[in-house]
Motif scaffolding. Structure first.
Motif, short mmCIF file in Angstrom:
data_model
loop_
_atom_site.label_atom_id
_atom_site.label_comp_id
_atom_site.label_asym_id
_atom_site.label_seq_id
_atom_site.Cartn_x
_atom_site.Cartn_y
_atom_site.Cartn_z
N GLN A 22 0.83 -1.21 0.00
CA GLN A 22 0.00 0.00 0.00
C GLN A 22 0.87 1.26 0.00
OE1 GLN A 22 -3.11 0.07 2.91
NE2 GLN A 22 -3.82 2.08 2.28
N ALA A 23 1.98 1.23 0.70
CA ALA A 23 2.88 2.39 0.71
C ALA A 23 3.40 2.66 -0.69
CB ALA A 23 4.03 2.17 1.69
N MET A 24 3.80 1.62 -1.40
CA MET A 24 4.32 1.80 -2.76
C MET A 24 3.24 2.28 -3.72
SD MET A 24 7.55 1.36 -3.00
CE MET A 24 7.67 2.22 -1.45
N GLU A 25 2.02 1.85 -3.49
CA GLU A 25 0.91 2.27 -4.35
C GLU A 25 0.66 3.77 -4.25
OE1 GLU A 25 -3.83 1.47 -4.32
OE2 GLU A 25 -2.53 -0.30 -4.15
N MET A 26 0.87 4.34 -3.07
CA MET A 26 0.59 5.76 -2.83
C MET A 26 1.84 6.61 -2.70
SD MET A 26 -2.71 5.97 -2.68
CE MET A 26 -2.94 7.54 -1.88
N LEU A 27 3.02 6.02 -2.89
CA LEU A 27 4.26 6.73 -2.62
C LEU A 27 4.42 8.00 -3.45
CD1 LEU A 27 6.69 6.40 -0.73
CD2 LEU A 27 7.92 5.40 -2.64
N HIS A 28 4.00 7.95 -4.71
CA HIS A 28 4.16 9.14 -5.56
C HIS A 28 3.31 10.30 -5.05
CE1 HIS A 28 0.59 7.15 -7.16
NE2 HIS A 28 0.27 8.27 -7.78
N ILE A 29 2.12 10.00 -4.54
CA ILE A 29 1.26 11.06 -4.00
C ILE A 29 1.87 11.60 -2.71
CG2 ILE A 29 -1.02 11.52 -2.98
CD1 ILE A 29 -2.08 9.37 -4.97
N TYR A 30 2.33 10.71 -1.86
CA TYR A 30 2.95 11.12 -0.60
C TYR A 30 4.18 12.00 -0.88
CZ TYR A 30 4.56 10.61 4.23
OH TYR A 30 4.95 10.83 5.53
N ALA A 31 4.99 11.61 -1.84
CA ALA A 31 6.19 12.38 -2.18
C ALA A 31 5.82 13.73 -2.78
CB ALA A 31 7.08 11.59 -3.14
N GLU A 32 4.82 13.77 -3.63
CA GLU A 32 4.39 15.04 -4.22
C GLU A 32 3.88 16.01 -3.15
OE1 GLU A 32 1.56 13.97 -7.24
OE2 GLU A 32 3.13 13.22 -8.58
N ASP A 58 11.61 3.57 2.54
CA ASP A 58 12.03 4.93 2.84
C ASP A 58 13.08 5.39 1.82
OD1 ASP A 58 11.94 7.32 4.48
OD2 ASP A 58 13.96 6.75 5.15
N GLU A 59 13.97 4.50 1.42
CA GLU A 59 14.96 4.86 0.39
C GLU A 59 14.27 5.20 -0.92
OE1 GLU A 59 17.99 1.90 -0.07
OE2 GLU A 59 18.49 1.93 2.06
N ASP A 60 13.26 4.44 -1.30
CA ASP A 60 12.49 4.75 -2.51
C ASP A 60 11.83 6.12 -2.39
OD1 ASP A 60 13.22 2.32 -3.59
OD2 ASP A 60 11.26 1.37 -3.26
N PHE A 61 11.25 6.39 -1.22
CA PHE A 61 10.61 7.68 -0.98
C PHE A 61 11.63 8.82 -1.09
CE2 PHE A 61 9.95 10.99 2.28
CZ PHE A 61 8.93 11.68 1.65
N GLU A 62 12.77 8.68 -0.46
CA GLU A 62 13.79 9.72 -0.50
C GLU A 62 14.28 9.96 -1.92
OE1 GLU A 62 14.64 11.78 1.85
OE2 GLU A 62 13.49 10.80 3.43
N GLY A 63 14.43 8.90 -2.70
CA GLY A 63 14.85 9.04 -4.10
C GLY A 63 13.80 9.75 -4.93
N LEU A 64 12.55 9.38 -4.74
CA LEU A 64 11.45 10.03 -5.46
C LEU A 64 11.34 11.49 -5.06
CD1 LEU A 64 9.11 9.80 -7.43
CD2 LEU A 64 7.73 8.85 -5.57
N LEU A 65 11.46 11.77 -3.77
CA LEU A 65 11.39 13.14 -3.29
C LEU A 65 12.53 13.97 -3.87
CD1 LEU A 65 10.01 15.20 -1.45
CD2 LEU A 65 11.46 14.36 0.43
N ALA A 66 13.73 13.42 -3.91
CA ALA A 66 14.87 14.14 -4.49
C ALA A 66 14.64 14.44 -5.97
CB ALA A 66 16.15 13.34 -4.30
#
Length: 73
Positions: A22-32, A58-66
């Motif tokens: 579920q985190a990966m499904e919504m990660l792009h929205i969370y990062a945006e 968390d590493e995926d999130f940090e990469g997407l956020l960057a």
């Protein structure tokens, strides 16, 4: 890793943790939301809890956020 460490980590898991799928499904929205300065953690506490507990997610999130922050500049 021994069984005691795994049990301890399980017992410390935040019950709001939504899990990897579920985190990966919504990660792009969370990062945006995070990149825009919005309160993503308040809006999606289950994702925030998961990112605190799961290093790979968390590493995926940090990469997407960057990437989003680089794109904005």
């Amino acid at each position: 890793m021994n069984g005691g460490s795994e049990l301890g980590r399980f017992l410390q898991t935040d019950p709001r943790d939504v899990g990897c799928a579920q985190a990966m499904e919504m990660l792009h929205i969370y990062a945006e939301l995070t990149a825009a300065g919005e309160p993503a953690e308040q809006r999606y506490p289950g994702i925030a809890a998961h990112l605190r507990a799961c290093g790979p997610c968390d590493e995926d999130f940090e990469g997407l956020l960057a990437a989003l922050q680089d794109q904005a500049h």
